[in-house]
Structure formats: structure tokens, C-alpha cells
Scaffold this active site. Structure first.
Site, PDB file in Angstrom:
ATOM      1  N   SER A  31      72.109 -15.425  72.435  1.00 37.78           N
ATOM      2  CA  SER A  31      73.058 -15.690  71.363  1.00 37.78           C
ATOM      3  C   SER A  31      74.369 -14.861  71.749  1.00 37.78           C
ATOM      4  O   SER A  31      75.379 -15.096  72.902  1.00 37.78           O
ATOM      5  CB  SER A  31      72.769 -15.566  70.096  1.00 37.78           C
ATOM      6  OG  SER A  31      73.668 -16.055  69.154  1.00 37.78           O
ATOM      7  N   ASP A 248      80.473 -18.665  69.631  1.00 36.49           N
ATOM      8  CA  ASP A 248      79.652 -17.415  70.331  1.00 36.49           C
ATOM      9  C   ASP A 248      78.805 -17.795  71.582  1.00 36.49           C
ATOM     10  O   ASP A 248      79.020 -18.968  71.932  1.00 36.49           O
ATOM     11  CB  ASP A 248      78.686 -16.796  69.300  1.00 36.49           C
ATOM     12  CG  ASP A 248      77.329 -17.738  69.076  1.00 36.49           C
ATOM     13  OD1 ASP A 248      76.362 -17.046  68.804  1.00 36.49           O
ATOM     14  OD2 ASP A 248      77.354 -18.938  69.165  1.00 36.49           O
ATOM     15  N   ASN A 354      79.708 -15.111  59.374  1.00 34.22           N
ATOM     16  CA  ASN A 354      79.744 -15.069  60.859  1.00 34.22           C
ATOM     17  C   ASN A 354      79.582 -16.113  61.596  1.00 34.22           C
ATOM     18  O   ASN A 354      79.934 -16.301  62.833  1.00 34.22           O
ATOM     19  CB  ASN A 354      78.708 -14.216  61.433  1.00 34.22           C
ATOM     20  CG  ASN A 354      77.455 -14.746  61.210  1.00 34.22           C
ATOM     21  OD1 ASN A 354      77.156 -15.743  61.277  1.00 34.22           O
ATOM     22  ND2 ASN A 354      76.048 -13.953  61.323  1.00 34.22           N
ATOM     23  N   ARG A 483      70.974  -3.170  53.866  1.00 33.37           N
ATOM     24  CA  ARG A 483      69.683  -3.839  54.391  1.00 33.37           C
ATOM     25  C   ARG A 483      69.272  -3.511  55.622  1.00 33.37           C
ATOM     26  O   ARG A 483      70.269  -3.262  56.670  1.00 33.37           O
ATOM     27  CB  ARG A 483      70.084  -5.532  54.328  1.00 33.37           C
ATOM     28  CG  ARG A 483      71.377  -5.979  55.015  1.00 33.37           C
ATOM     29  CD  ARG A 483      71.464  -7.461  55.006  1.00 33.37           C
ATOM     30  NE  ARG A 483      70.380  -8.196  55.934  1.00 33.37           N
ATOM     31  CZ  ARG A 483      70.531  -8.314  57.154  1.00 33.37           C
ATOM     32  NH1 ARG A 483      71.671  -7.834  57.737  1.00 33.37           N
ATOM     33  NH2 ARG A 483      69.611  -9.035  57.989  1.00 33.37           N
ATOM     34  N   PRO A 484      68.203  -3.569  56.213  1.00 33.30           N
ATOM     35  CA  PRO A 484      67.728  -3.274  57.271  1.00 33.30           C
ATOM     36  C   PRO A 484      68.038  -4.493  58.462  1.00 33.30           C
ATOM     37  O   PRO A 484      67.782  -5.848  58.151  1.00 33.30           O
ATOM     38  CB  PRO A 484      66.244  -3.084  57.420  1.00 33.30           C
ATOM     39  CG  PRO A 484      65.823  -3.953  56.341  1.00 33.30           C
ATOM     40  CD  PRO A 484      66.800  -3.837  55.134  1.00 33.30           C
ATOM     41  N   THR A 487      67.772  -7.855  63.811  1.00 36.09           N
ATOM     42  CA  THR A 487      68.030  -8.122  65.226  1.00 36.09           C
ATOM     43  C   THR A 487      68.334  -6.716  66.076  1.00 36.09           C
ATOM     44  O   THR A 487      68.325  -6.866  67.153  1.00 36.09           O
ATOM     45  CB  THR A 487      69.299  -8.946  65.692  1.00 36.09           C
ATOM     46  OG1 THR A 487      70.399  -8.510  65.133  1.00 36.09           O
ATOM     47  CG2 THR A 487      68.851 -10.449  64.794  1.00 36.09           C
ATOM     48  N   ARG A 492      72.356  -1.965  58.158  1.00 35.81           N
ATOM     49  CA  ARG A 492      73.614  -2.483  58.062  1.00 35.81           C
ATOM     50  C   ARG A 492      74.262  -1.921  56.511  1.00 35.81           C
ATOM     51  O   ARG A 492      73.473  -2.165  55.504  1.00 35.81           O
ATOM     52  CB  ARG A 492      73.633  -3.888  58.327  1.00 35.81           C
ATOM     53  CG  ARG A 492      73.168  -4.402  59.528  1.00 35.81           C
ATOM     54  CD  ARG A 492      73.558  -5.858  59.876  1.00 35.81           C
ATOM     55  NE  ARG A 492      73.171  -6.412  60.977  1.00 35.81           N
ATOM     56  CZ  ARG A 492      73.648  -6.375  62.395  1.00 35.81           C
ATOM     57  NH1 ARG A 492      74.950  -5.698  62.666  1.00 35.81           N
ATOM     58  NH2 ARG A 492      73.389  -6.996  63.236  1.00 35.81           N
TER      59      ARG A 492
HETATM   60  C1  GN1 Z   1      75.634  -9.109  59.581  1.00 35.63           C
HETATM   61  C2  GN1 Z   1      75.071 -10.371  60.749  1.00 35.63           C
HETATM   62  O1  GN1 Z   1      76.111 -10.867  61.297  1.00 35.63           O
HETATM   63  N1  GN1 Z   1      73.717 -10.558  60.929  1.00 35.63           N
HETATM   64  C3  GN1 Z   1      73.464 -11.618  61.812  1.00 35.63           C
HETATM   65  C4  GN1 Z   1      72.199 -10.962  62.664  1.00 35.63           C
HETATM   66  O2  GN1 Z   1      71.246 -10.602  61.708  1.00 35.63           O
HETATM   67  P1  GN1 Z   1      70.841  -9.029  61.298  1.00 35.63           P
HETATM   68  O3  GN1 Z   1      69.552  -9.207  60.590  1.00 35.63           O
HETATM   69  O4  GN1 Z   1      71.958  -8.442  60.444  1.00 35.63           O
HETATM   70  O5  GN1 Z   1      70.887  -8.281  62.648  1.00 35.63           O
HETATM   71  O6  GN1 Z   1      71.961 -11.781  63.736  1.00 35.63           O
HETATM   72  C5  GN1 Z   1      71.311 -13.148  62.993  1.00 35.63           C
HETATM   73  C6  GN1 Z   1      70.852 -14.051  64.233  1.00 35.63           C
HETATM   74  O7  GN1 Z   1      72.086 -14.126  64.748  1.00 35.63           O
HETATM   75  C7  GN1 Z   1      72.360 -13.548  62.052  1.00 35.63           C
HETATM   76  O8  GN1 Z   1      71.627 -14.736  61.314  1.00 35.63           O
HETATM   77  C8  GN1 Z   1      72.831 -12.798  61.185  1.00 35.63           C
HETATM   78  O9  GN1 Z   1      73.967 -13.310  60.450  1.00 35.63           O
HETATM   79 MG    MG Z   2      74.399 -17.800  68.397  1.00 41.22          MG
END
Ligand code: GN1
Ligand code: MG
EC number: 5.4.2.3
Length: 519
Positions: A31, A248, A354, A483-484, A487, A492
């Protein structure tokens, strides 16, 4: 990564066997992440992300310590799920990859995993955007035309139909049809270069197309633009003041921006929240026209209309949507949660800030809309109700019903702006975002943070939410949550307040609490 991806191929093939041979998809991509990374996404038979019920099995398989353990996990799961192995059922997995250098090797590894299941067929669909593969799986299982050419013709044809339905009195402004697109040096840029000559009504210029020397997602692309809020690489001073879109790396995220001036790197960002708001306005307007909102008659097309956001949605966007009289529903971060919630409505619109997001039309609603359009065509052809019904039908054809799609989302934005006769500035002026700040905190164990209420509040460790509330109380329009990450190995922190300084300070104070308690 090879063994992990091979096991993902195994999961995908077993999923197809479980679903009676329905096509399942598998995309090799990371991604918006750096080019050195790679990853795998499994696409379920409905075109969405793999059912969450199968995640524990996929996790167990990915972490099996050796082949014997792996075999035992598969046999036990097949027994529990009543999956008949040995080839008595067919299975097919459509595979695709993005442009990453490790993609070819990993796709071959995935094929090995698929072929380990007797009766399963792996079909290499080539280099595609993630949304294209999702769309193909959904189309194939619905018995619709499902090739890449069919994708292009459906998207381009329905966009053209929407432009033909723009009321003649809407004077598009001078710069309206020039659009500059940041392709993130990825597959989205390559595909748009292929399509753009056939997209009427738009003068599309692609930067970071993926054909040049630029590096995938390197200081460009939707994640960079949305998080850093500066001009991406590949743009030139002459691009200032024009409307720009940014994809992206696998083209499943979309944001818009405008370079404020040719002399500096600042941008005006239009993120997923504002894209959602534009789509809500347009769709609600068509429904009001169809239902003859002014004549207080019975609604000819009663519609359960759902708007879904996450905690990252800017407070100003949520207030704007609520002021429109809409019920906004919140889910945890992650497309799989928003998409699942959106399926509960006749029309479900979801976007993360995002740029992940799309508009879902239920099959029942589309069938009602088709009947109504045909009735309008025979009784009141060309009327405003007929045109509104045709716009909604064309929208349901244009917007990717399987998953967020930067290309189809961008074309829907362009069609709506032309329909409304809006410039980029009109769109920006919908509402003013509250200043916000996102931080990442490295801690011993991010899983120690347990959240509730769609990740807006912390329930563990005890005492942390009270500390966050104490900091929030110091700021006007303050809002903050932690929140944890799912990815990255971080916690965060998101904060917003009435000024940039306040948002920065709130985020920093809360990050320090997180670090002190969990560091
Ligand atoms: C703050 C942020 O942008 N978080 C993103 C990111 O997840 P996190 O759980 O925050 O790492 O990656 C995900 C997959 O692309 C997307 O769905 C999400 O919106
Ligand atoms: Mg993507």
C-alpha cells in the site's frame, strides 16, 4: 516473507473451497508503505476484505513453527469448518501485485500456496491496483463482466454518463477541467496514464506516474500528502493553484490538495472527510429531487442513508454532517470495520480521513432505483426526477462497490464538482478543519492499550483516560485519543483543538503520559 505469503495463498484457496469454489483474491502489496516493504491482502468472494472470522486461522498459519504444525492447523480447521479437502471441490484464487520489486517473487510464492490445495486454481491477473482486483473478484462472483478492460469501460462510461447529466446552466469555471494527479510512482499512476486519453471532460496531467525515476511512495502519495501537508515531489511551480489529487501506492486511498503558491511548499488539503461530505451532499440532493422533497408527498424511494467515520475524522467534519441532519456512525480504524458497517444501509458512505473510503449501494436499493428510473423514463422522461435517478444509477456504476478506489473516487469527485459548478475553493469552504496533530509513541507493548467506543476512549491501562481528559479540559475544542497501531509497532496519538499550537501541545502532553506509563 515468502513463507508467510505462501501460507496466505493456502488460506485464500481454502476460503474458496469453503465458499463452494467462488473466486477469492490475493494482492501482493504494501500500500502506502516504503518500496522496500511488501505485504499481502486477501479479498473475499464479495469483493471486500477477508471475513474477520478467518483472521485467527490466518494468524495461526502465519505463525506455525514448522510444516507439521502447519499441517495440523490446516487439518483441524478444515474439520471444524467442514471443508472437504482432496479435490472434491474446485477453488480459484485471482492473484495480482503492485509495482514493488519483490512482488514477482512473492506472487510466485502465493501461487505455490494456492496450488498446495488439491483442486485449487491460481490465476495470475498481473500488475493491478488493489481496487481493480477487489472489483474483479466481486464482478466474477456476481456473474458480471470482470476483465480489466471491463473495469476501464465501466468506470469511464459511467463517468461520461454523469457528465452528460450535468445541468446545462452549471457554468464550470475556467480551471475546472485541468486536474493534476500524484500517482505516488505507483500502479495508480501507470493505470491512469493508460486511461486518461479516454476520459472525456478532463485534462489530466499525471505526476509521479511510475514511468519515471521516482521511488514508490517516497515523499509523495496520499499518505505523505495527508500526514505531512506539503507539496509532494514531482510537482513544479506551474502546478500551483490547480486542483490536484493524490493516490497512495496501491491506489486505494485518495486525497485532494492545491499548492497555495509557486513560492512555497504549503498546500490546502482536502482529505477523506471532505470527500465524504461532497459525496453526501450530492447523493442527498439526488434523493431529495427523486422524492420530490418540496411537495411533502410520500417518498417514492425511501432510503436508509448511513455515514460512517472513525475517531480520526476531524471534529469539524462530523459537526458539519450532523448539522445536515445526518446520523454519523463511528467504527474503529480499518476499512474492514467501516465497510462492514456501511453494508447495513441502502446507501452507506464511509471514508477515513486518510482517503480510504467508498459509497456502497445495496443490491435491493439498486434494483428499486432501476425500476424507478425505467418508470420515470416512460412517464416523465427528461424530468428532474428522471435525471436524478439516472445520476444515482451512474454513481453506483462508477464508484467501486468492493473497496475504496482512488481512480473511481477521483472521477466521482470530478463529476460532482462539475454537477455543482464548484471550484476547488467552493469545496474547501464547506467547513474549516480544526487544527490537528498526529504523533507516534514507541512503547514496550502497544497491546497494553485497550480502547472502547470506536477507539475514542481508553479502558486500559487504568488511569490513562483520566489523564487524557485532564489534558483535553485545558483546551478549547480539545479532543484527543490514543490507540495501538494495527500496522506499525507504535501507539498513535491524535489531537485537535482550536489552534495549531494547542493541538501540538495537547498531542505532546498526552504522548508524554503514554510514554511514562507504557514506555
Ligand atoms: C492513522 C492511520 O492513517 N491509520 C491507518 C493505518 O492503520 P493503523 O492501525 O493506524 O496503523 O493503516 C490502515 C491500513 O492502511 C488504515 O486503514 C488506517 O487508517
Ligand atoms: Mg493503499
Amino acid at each position: 516473507m515468502g513463507p508467510a505469503v505462501c501460507r496466505a495463498g493456502l488460506v485464500a484457496a481454502l476460503r474458496s473451497v469453503k465458499l463452494g469454489g467462488a473466486a477469492v483474491g490475493l494482492v501482493i502489496t504494501a500500500s502506502h508503505n516504503p518500496v522496500r516493504d511488501n505485504g499481502v491482502k486477501i479479498v473475499d468472494a464479495d469483493g471486500g476484505m477477508m471475513s474477520q472470522d478467518w483472521e485467527p486461522f490466518a494468524d495461526a498459519l502465519a505463525n506455525a513453527p514448522n510444516p507439521d504444525a502447519l499441517l495440523q492447523i490446516v487439518l483441524q480447521f478444515a474439520k471444524d469448518e467442514e471443508i472437504k479437502l482432496g479435490g472434491c471441490h474446485s477453488a480459484q484464487v485471482l492473484l495480482a501485485r503492485d509495482t514493488r520489486p519483490t512482488g514477482e517473487y512473492l506472487l510466485a510464492a502465493a501461487m505455490k500456496g494456492v496450488n498446495a490445495v488439491i483442486g485449487a486454481v491460481a490465476v495470475d491477473m498481473g500488475i493491478l491496483t488493489t481496487p481493480q482486483l477487489h472489483w474483479m473478484v466481486r464482478s466474477k462472483n456476481k456473474g458480471l463482466r470482470d476483465s480489466e478492460m471491463d473495469y476501464f469501460s465501466q468506470v469511464i462510461g459511467s463517468f461520461r454518463c454523469l457528465l452528460e447529466l450535468v445541468p446545462k446552466d452549471k457554468g464550470a469555471d475556467v480551471i475546472n477541467n485541468r486536474l493534476i494527479v500524484d500517482g505516488a510512482n505507483g500502479i495508480g499512476g501507470l493505470k491512469l496514464e493508460e486511461m486518461k486519453e479516454n476520459i472525456s471532460g478532463l485534462d489530466i496531467h499525471v505526476r509521479n506516474s511510475g514511468r519515471g525515476e521516482g521511488i514508490l511512495n517516497e515523499r509523495c502519495g496520499a499518505d505523505f500528502v495527508q500526514k505531512e501537508k506539503v507539496v509532494p515531489l514531482g510537482f513544479v511551480p506551474e502546478d500551483a493553484t490547480f486542483r490536484c489529487a493524490s493516490f497512495d501506492g496501491d491506489a486505494d486511498r485518495l486525497v485532494y490538495f492545491r499548492i497555495v503558491s509557486s513560492s512555497d511548499s504549503r498546500i490546502d488539503l482536502v482529505d477523506g472527510d471532505k470527500i465524504l461530505s461532497l459525496f453526501v451532499l450530492f447523493i442527498r440532493e439526488q434523493l431529495d429531487i427523486i422524492n420530490g422533497k418540496d411537495n411533502q408527498g410520500n417518498e417514492v424511494l425511501p432510503t436508509r442513508f448511513g455515514v460512517i467515520q472513525t475517531a480520526y475524522a476531524n471534529g469539524a467534519s462530523t459537526d458539519y454532517l450532523k448539522d445536515l441532519g445526518l446520523e454519523v456512525v463511528f467504527t474503529p480504524t480499518g476499512v474492514k470495520y467501516l465497510h462492514k458497517k456501511a453494508l447495513e444501509y441502502d446507501i452507506g458512505i464511509y471514508f477515513e480521513a486518510n482517503g480510504h473510503g467508498t459509497v456502497l449501494f445495496s443490491d435491493h436499493f439498486v434494483s428499486q432505483l432501476e425500476s424507478l428510473t425505467s418508470e420515470f423514463s416512460s412517464k416523465v422522461a427528461g424530468s428532474s426526477q428522471h435525471q436524478a435517478a439516472m445520476r444515482l444509477l451512474a454513481t453506483s456504476q462508477l464508484i467501486n462497490q468492493a473497496v475504496g478506489d482512488a481512480i473511481s473516487g477521483m472521477l466521482l469527485v470530478e463529476a460532482v464538482l462539475q454537477y455543482k459548478g464548484w471550484s476547488f475553493q467552493n469545496w474547501c469552504d464547506l467547513y474549516t478543519d480544526l487544527p490537528s496533530r498526529q504523533l507516534k509513541v514507541k512503547v514496550q507493548d502497544r497491546a497494553a492499550i485497550v480502547t472502547t467506543d470506536a477507539e475514542r476512549r481508553v479502558c486500559q491501562p487504568s488511569g490513562l483516560q483520566e489523564l487524557i481528559d485532564g489534558e483535553i479540559a485545558k483546551y478549547s475544542h480539545g479532543r484527543c485519543f490514543v490507540r495501538p497501531s494495527g500496522t506499525e509497532d507504535v501507539v498513535r496519538v491524535y489531537a485537535e483543538a482550536s489552534t495549531e499550537e494547542a493541538a501540538d501541545s495537547l498531542a505532546k502532553q498526552v504522548a508524554q503520559h503514554v510514554e511514562r506509563i507504557l514506555g
